[in-house]
Design a protein around this motif. Structure first.
Motif, PDB file in Angstrom:
ATOM      1  N   ILE A   1       0.897  -1.065  -0.200  1.00  0.00           N
ATOM      2  CA  ILE A   1      -0.111  -0.017   0.121  1.00  0.00           C
ATOM      3  C   ILE A   1       1.021   1.229  -0.005  1.00  0.00           C
ATOM      4  O   ILE A   1       1.735   1.388   1.004  1.00  0.00           O
ATOM      5  N   ARG A   2       0.576   2.075  -1.169  1.00  0.00           N
ATOM      6  CA  ARG A   2       1.460   3.323  -1.230  1.00  0.00           C
ATOM      7  C   ARG A   2       0.813   4.394  -0.557  1.00  0.00           C
ATOM      8  O   ARG A   2      -0.418   4.769  -0.882  1.00  0.00           O
ATOM      9  N   VAL A   3       1.291   5.100   0.390  1.00  0.00           N
ATOM     10  CA  VAL A   3       0.850   6.110   1.134  1.00  0.00           C
ATOM     11  C   VAL A   3       1.605   7.386   0.982  1.00  0.00           C
ATOM     12  O   VAL A   3       2.588   7.563   1.162  1.00  0.00           O
ATOM     13  N   LEU A   4       0.609   8.530   0.774  1.00  0.00           N
ATOM     14  CA  LEU A   4       1.137   9.918   0.649  1.00  0.00           C
ATOM     15  C   LEU A   4       0.874  10.514   1.994  1.00  0.00           C
ATOM     16  O   LEU A   4      -0.377  10.607   2.392  1.00  0.00           O
ATOM     17  N   ILE A   5       1.842  11.075   2.467  1.00  0.00           N
ATOM     18  CA  ILE A   5       1.452  12.023   3.840  1.00  0.00           C
ATOM     19  C   ILE A   5       1.604  13.418   3.338  1.00  0.00           C
ATOM     20  O   ILE A   5       2.260  14.024   3.047  1.00  0.00           O
ATOM     21  N   ALA A   6       0.402  14.106   4.127  1.00  0.00           N
ATOM     22  CA  ALA A   6       0.006  15.437   3.830  1.00  0.00           C
ATOM     23  C   ALA A   6      -0.092  16.132   5.057  1.00  0.00           C
ATOM     24  O   ALA A   6      -1.193  16.253   5.580  1.00  0.00           O
ATOM     25  N   ASP A   7       0.806  17.093   5.647  1.00  0.00           N
ATOM     26  CA  ASP A   7       0.402  17.795   6.918  1.00  0.00           C
ATOM     27  C   ASP A   7       1.605  18.929   6.923  1.00  0.00           C
ATOM     28  O   ASP A   7       2.831  18.590   6.242  1.00  0.00           O
ATOM     29  N   ASP A   8       1.111  20.301   7.102  1.00  0.00           N
ATOM     30  CA  ASP A   8       1.941  21.195   7.101  1.00  0.00           C
ATOM     31  C   ASP A   8       2.840  21.288   8.368  1.00  0.00           C
ATOM     32  O   ASP A   8       4.037  22.104   8.319  1.00  0.00           O
ATOM     33  N   GLN A   9       2.964  20.296   9.433  1.00  0.00           N
ATOM     34  CA  GLN A   9       3.982  20.279  10.374  1.00  0.00           C
ATOM     35  C   GLN A   9       4.725  19.162  10.144  1.00  0.00           C
ATOM     36  O   GLN A   9       4.499  17.856  10.113  1.00  0.00           O
ATOM     37  N   ALA A  10       6.061  19.539  10.233  1.00  0.00           N
ATOM     38  CA  ALA A  10       7.165  18.587   9.724  1.00  0.00           C
ATOM     39  C   ALA A  10       7.240  17.436  11.023  1.00  0.00           C
ATOM     40  O   ALA A  10       7.403  16.136  10.444  1.00  0.00           O
ATOM     41  N   LEU A  11       6.928  17.806  12.182  1.00  0.00           N
ATOM     42  CA  LEU A  11       6.895  16.854  13.251  1.00  0.00           C
ATOM     43  C   LEU A  11       5.730  15.754  12.903  1.00  0.00           C
ATOM     44  O   LEU A  11       6.224  14.533  13.180  1.00  0.00           O
ATOM     45  N   ILE A  12       4.690  15.976  12.744  1.00  0.00           N
ATOM     46  CA  ILE A  12       3.654  15.076  12.217  1.00  0.00           C
ATOM     47  C   ILE A  12       3.886  14.294  11.245  1.00  0.00           C
ATOM     48  O   ILE A  12       3.767  12.925  11.255  1.00  0.00           O
ATOM     49  N   ARG A  13       4.521  14.765  10.009  1.00  0.00           N
ATOM     50  CA  ARG A  13       4.933  14.110   8.846  1.00  0.00           C
ATOM     51  C   ARG A  13       5.693  12.931   9.435  1.00  0.00           C
ATOM     52  O   ARG A  13       5.752  11.869   8.771  1.00  0.00           O
ATOM     53  N   ALA A  14       6.755  13.472  10.074  1.00  0.00           N
ATOM     54  CA  ALA A  14       7.842  12.483  10.319  1.00  0.00           C
ATOM     55  C   ALA A  14       7.388  11.311  11.125  1.00  0.00           C
ATOM     56  O   ALA A  14       7.725  10.238  10.800  1.00  0.00           O
TER      57      ALA A  14
END
Length: 228
Positions: free
Chosen positions: A3-16
């Motif tokens: 499953i290929r997942v794209l992460i979209a969030d403007d907060q770098a910590l949450i993305r990481a």
């Protein structure tokens, strides 16, 4: 299947944190990271993710507008969008579901819940629990009316399809609908697919929204209750 997942969030910590979660989980691959809605659309066009975890409040283009633009574009196999939010009752979430998002997750959800949710969406299951779905839709259906599905488009449904739409709106699963209508589950799935096609809907959550907005289900009076 990976499953290929794209992460979209403007907060770098949450993305990481989300990237680390999916890298560690078997059966997943990170398709990319985006800090705003425009980046999501550009990345999705090049990486073809299966699922997008979409923050609502992002700069340049918010998650709702990005979801609407993504799902309005022609796709042979469009990505499933899961909205990330801080509140389980949020008008932004309602708008995202109406735009075609498949469900939503709270940002403080346990890691395993996030993994399970993504797997459920890919499998074609309903991510939202009926109680949360109904509470969310009822809270905001009083302020929103979708003229696009009223009149001729709703009239295109057969009596059986209309009944299926009503039952989905009441939170029933395909198995429960099959039992209620004395049909096979595969027949119910066919009816659901036809309802979505005729009404131009892209997710089961959107079908729930449509059932309320069409007037087929009358929402209970809003209580003004909100979780934080």
């Amino acid at each position: 299947m990976t499953i290929r997942v794209l992460i979209a969030d403007d907060q770098a910590l949450i993305r990481a944190g989300l990237v680390a979660l999916f890298i560690a989980a078997p059966g997943f691959e990170i398709a990319g990271e985006a800090a705003d809605g425009r980046q999501v659309i550009d990345l999705a066009a090049h990486t073809a993710p299966d699922v997008i975890l979409m923050d609502i409040r992002m700069p340049v283009l918010d998650g709702i507008a990005a979801t609407r633009e993504l799902l309005a574009a022609p796709h042979d196999d469009p990505p499933q969008v899961i909205v990330l939010t801080t509140f389980d009752l949020d008008e932004y979430v309602y708008s995202a579901l109406a735009a075609g998002a498949s469900g939503f997750l709270l940002k403080d959800a346990p890691p395993q819940r996030i993994i399970t949710a993504v797997q459920a969406i890919v499998a074609g299951d309903m991510l939202l629990s009926p109680s949360i779905t109904r509470r969310l839709i009822e809270t905001y259906a009083h302020q929103h009316r979708t003229r696009a599905i009223a009149g001729p488009r709703l009239a295109d449904l057969t009596p059986r399809e209309t009944e299926v739409l009503r039952l989905i709106g009441n939170g029933l699963t395909n198995a429960q609908i099959a039992q209620r209508l004395v049909l096979s589950e595969s027949t119910v799935k066919t009816h659901v697919k036809r309802v979505m096609g005729k009404l131009g809907l892209s997710s089961r959550a959107q079908v729930v929204v449509a059932a309320y907005e069409s007037g087929l289900i009358t929402p209970s009076p809003p209580t003004g209750h909100r979780h934080t």
